[in-house]
Design a protein around this motif. Structure first.
Motif, PDB file in Angstrom:
ATOM      1  N   LYS A 270       3.993   8.652   7.032  1.00  0.00           N
ATOM      2  CA  LYS A 270       4.943   8.730   8.139  1.00  0.00           C
ATOM      3  C   LYS A 270       5.429  10.163   8.306  1.00  0.00           C
ATOM      4  O   LYS A 270       5.838  10.811   7.352  1.00  0.00           O
ATOM      5  CB  LYS A 270       6.134   7.800   7.877  1.00  0.00           C
ATOM      6  CG  LYS A 270       5.789   6.326   7.948  1.00  0.00           C
ATOM      7  CD  LYS A 270       7.019   5.464   7.779  1.00  0.00           C
ATOM      8  CE  LYS A 270       6.664   3.969   7.897  1.00  0.00           C
ATOM      9  NZ  LYS A 270       7.866   3.128   7.733  1.00  0.00           N
ATOM     10  N   ARG A 271       5.366  10.638   9.532  1.00  0.00           N
ATOM     11  CA  ARG A 271       5.816  12.020   9.833  1.00  0.00           C
ATOM     12  C   ARG A 271       7.292  12.028  10.215  1.00  0.00           C
ATOM     13  O   ARG A 271       7.783  11.105  10.812  1.00  0.00           O
ATOM     14  CB  ARG A 271       4.966  12.604  10.971  1.00  0.00           C
ATOM     15  CG  ARG A 271       3.452  12.580  10.676  1.00  0.00           C
ATOM     16  CD  ARG A 271       3.121  13.498   9.520  1.00  0.00           C
ATOM     17  NE  ARG A 271       1.665  13.535   9.287  1.00  0.00           N
ATOM     18  CZ  ARG A 271       1.119  14.190   8.285  1.00  0.00           C
ATOM     19  NH1 ARG A 271       1.874  14.860   7.435  1.00  0.00           N
ATOM     20  NH2 ARG A 271      -0.199  14.168   8.107  1.00  0.00           N
TER      21      ARG A 271
ATOM     22  N   LEU B 242       0.822  -1.207   0.000  1.00  0.00           N
ATOM     23  CA  LEU B 242       0.000   0.000   0.000  1.00  0.00           C
ATOM     24  C   LEU B 242       0.858   1.260   0.000  1.00  0.00           C
ATOM     25  O   LEU B 242       1.832   1.378   0.752  1.00  0.00           O
ATOM     26  CB  LEU B 242      -0.912   0.025   1.222  1.00  0.00           C
ATOM     27  CG  LEU B 242      -2.234  -0.734   1.142  1.00  0.00           C
ATOM     28  CD1 LEU B 242      -2.944  -0.674   2.488  1.00  0.00           C
ATOM     29  CD2 LEU B 242      -3.141  -0.188   0.047  1.00  0.00           C
ATOM     30  N   ALA B 243       0.466   2.218  -0.819  1.00  0.00           N
ATOM     31  CA  ALA B 243       1.084   3.534  -0.817  1.00  0.00           C
ATOM     32  C   ALA B 243       0.601   4.316   0.403  1.00  0.00           C
ATOM     33  O   ALA B 243      -0.445   3.998   0.976  1.00  0.00           O
ATOM     34  CB  ALA B 243       0.713   4.282  -2.099  1.00  0.00           C
ATOM     35  N   PRO B 244       1.342   5.356   0.834  1.00  0.00           N
ATOM     36  CA  PRO B 244       0.838   6.209   1.906  1.00  0.00           C
ATOM     37  C   PRO B 244      -0.555   6.740   1.561  1.00  0.00           C
ATOM     38  O   PRO B 244      -0.798   7.162   0.434  1.00  0.00           O
ATOM     39  CB  PRO B 244       1.875   7.334   1.963  1.00  0.00           C
ATOM     40  CG  PRO B 244       3.139   6.696   1.460  1.00  0.00           C
ATOM     41  CD  PRO B 244       2.688   5.744   0.388  1.00  0.00           C
ATOM     42  N   GLU B 245      -1.446   6.669   2.524  1.00  0.00           N
ATOM     43  CA  GLU B 245      -2.856   7.024   2.384  1.00  0.00           C
ATOM     44  C   GLU B 245      -3.640   6.025   1.523  1.00  0.00           C
ATOM     45  O   GLU B 245      -4.794   6.264   1.183  1.00  0.00           O
ATOM     46  CB  GLU B 245      -3.036   8.445   1.828  1.00  0.00           C
ATOM     47  CG  GLU B 245      -2.463   9.523   2.747  1.00  0.00           C
ATOM     48  CD  GLU B 245      -2.846  10.922   2.319  1.00  0.00           C
ATOM     49  OE1 GLU B 245      -2.627  11.258   1.140  1.00  0.00           O
ATOM     50  OE2 GLU B 245      -3.373  11.669   3.176  1.00  0.00           O
TER      51      GLU B 245
ATOM     52  N   LEU C  29       3.404   1.226  16.836  1.00  0.00           N
ATOM     53  CA  LEU C  29       4.118   1.090  15.563  1.00  0.00           C
ATOM     54  C   LEU C  29       3.238   0.431  14.505  1.00  0.00           C
ATOM     55  O   LEU C  29       3.733   0.055  13.449  1.00  0.00           O
ATOM     56  CB  LEU C  29       5.395   0.262  15.768  1.00  0.00           C
ATOM     57  CG  LEU C  29       6.469   0.905  16.659  1.00  0.00           C
ATOM     58  CD1 LEU C  29       7.609  -0.072  16.912  1.00  0.00           C
ATOM     59  CD2 LEU C  29       6.990   2.192  16.026  1.00  0.00           C
ATOM     60  N   ALA C  30       1.940   0.294  14.788  1.00  0.00           N
ATOM     61  CA  ALA C  30       1.036  -0.325  13.825  1.00  0.00           C
ATOM     62  C   ALA C  30       1.072   0.441  12.506  1.00  0.00           C
ATOM     63  O   ALA C  30       0.942   1.672  12.498  1.00  0.00           O
ATOM     64  CB  ALA C  30      -0.385  -0.346  14.377  1.00  0.00           C
TER      65      ALA C  30
END
Length: 307
Positions: free
Chosen positions: A306-307, A228-231, A269-270
């Motif tokens: 991820k920030r 999966l891509a971010p979002e 960390l999920a």
């Protein structure tokens, strides 16, 4: 395309995926193509859908005209190999993954496949008819203790030990080869008032074992998180408590066993975040139209940036 089965919670699945016309999506359970068809119809430009199924009958549904427009690729494989096939096709990340884990009405209605106790048929139960052990192979060769474990774990049957003993005794004199053979062994141990329910549970247990469904689900979910891509969105429809528990645990903790890992500061960390804390259930109107939807639960998760 002939009617294979009616897709369950179609609009809810599409809404959960948040489809963009130029996005890349995966339907890991193509089946009759109902969900895939609706996704493809929303794609344009660089948009693409990859759909998985190991069943030759399902593959034929991919020949329908709507799937011939260049925005669709059929993958003849078990969804546990999701990550490998995405790499093969040069896809690094995808925007959404859909999984409808239910058995199609086509399988239940096909007298040659042995999925349903109401049809007298060879005890096959393989999703991939090209390979692997059949349910008859399992019942006639597995140790009695193993059969009891399968019926108890995957069928949640209180009489699992007695049923396994009866199967072991029967096969000494006569092999168990058909759905009728199996019913004749099990029925004496089932309360007539619970006959349909417990037979369905026994058949479910054997199907899960023959197709290694729980192991494949865990591997697919692990691969989905990576792909999966971010979002990106993960949309999974379950039909019994065993698979729903695995899906819920992976969404909550990233692990099938639900053990949550935290960083030094106590932060989870999920890798996923639930979109709906409680599963989405079908409406009464949908259940009336499609009884298969009765036990369905829909869970949706996203992969945060991820920030």
């Amino acid at each position: 395309m002939s009617e294979y089965h009616i897709p369950v919670m179609l609009e809810e699945c599409l809404e959960g995926l948040q489809i963009r016309p130029d996005g890349v999506y995966v339907d890991v359970t193509f089946g009759g193509g109902g969900h895939s068809r609706a996704i493809v119809e929303k794609l344009a430009g660089k948009g693409h859908l990859y759909s998985f199924d190991q069943d030759p009958d399902a593959e034929r549904n991919g020949e329908d005209e709507v799937f011939q427009k260049g925005t669709f690729t059929f993958v003849r494989s078990n969804f546990r190999y999701l990550r490998n096939w995405m790499r093969y096709h040069g896809v690094e990340k995808v925007d959404g993954i859909l999984a409808d884990l239910g058995v199609s009405s086509h399988h239940l209605d096909d007298a040659t496949r042995g999925f349903a106790f109401r049809l007298d048929a060879p005890l096959d139960m393989r999703m991939n008819t090209r390979d692997g052990m059949t349910a008859a192979d399992l019942l006639n060769n597995a140790p009695e203790e193993e059969i009891a474990r399968i019926l108890s774990l995957y069928g949640e049957l209180k009489q699992a030990r007695r049923m396994a003993a009866a199967i072991a005794k029967r096969r000494q004199s006569q092999p168990i080869l058909t759905t009728g053979d199996l019913q004749s062994v099990l029925l004496p141990m089932i309360d007539p008032r619970a006959q349909k329910k417990e037979l369905a549970q026994a058949f479910q247990a054997l199907r899960i074992e023959v197709n290694h469904e729980m192991q494949a689900l865990e591997e697919m979910l692990e691969a989905a998180v990576e792909c999966l891509a971010p979002e990106g969105r993960l949309v999974v429809m379950t039909y019994h408590s065993l698979e729903d528990r695995i899906v819920k645990n992976v969404i909550r903790s990233g692990r099938p066993d639900g053990k949550e890992e935290k960083d030094f500061y106590g932060r989870s960390l999920a890798p996923l975040k639930a979109v709906n804390n409680k599963p989405i259930l079908p409406t009464d109107e949908e259940i009336d139209r499609n009884p298969r939807a009765r036990s369905a639960k829909l869970r949706i998760a996203t992969k945060p940036i991820k920030r």
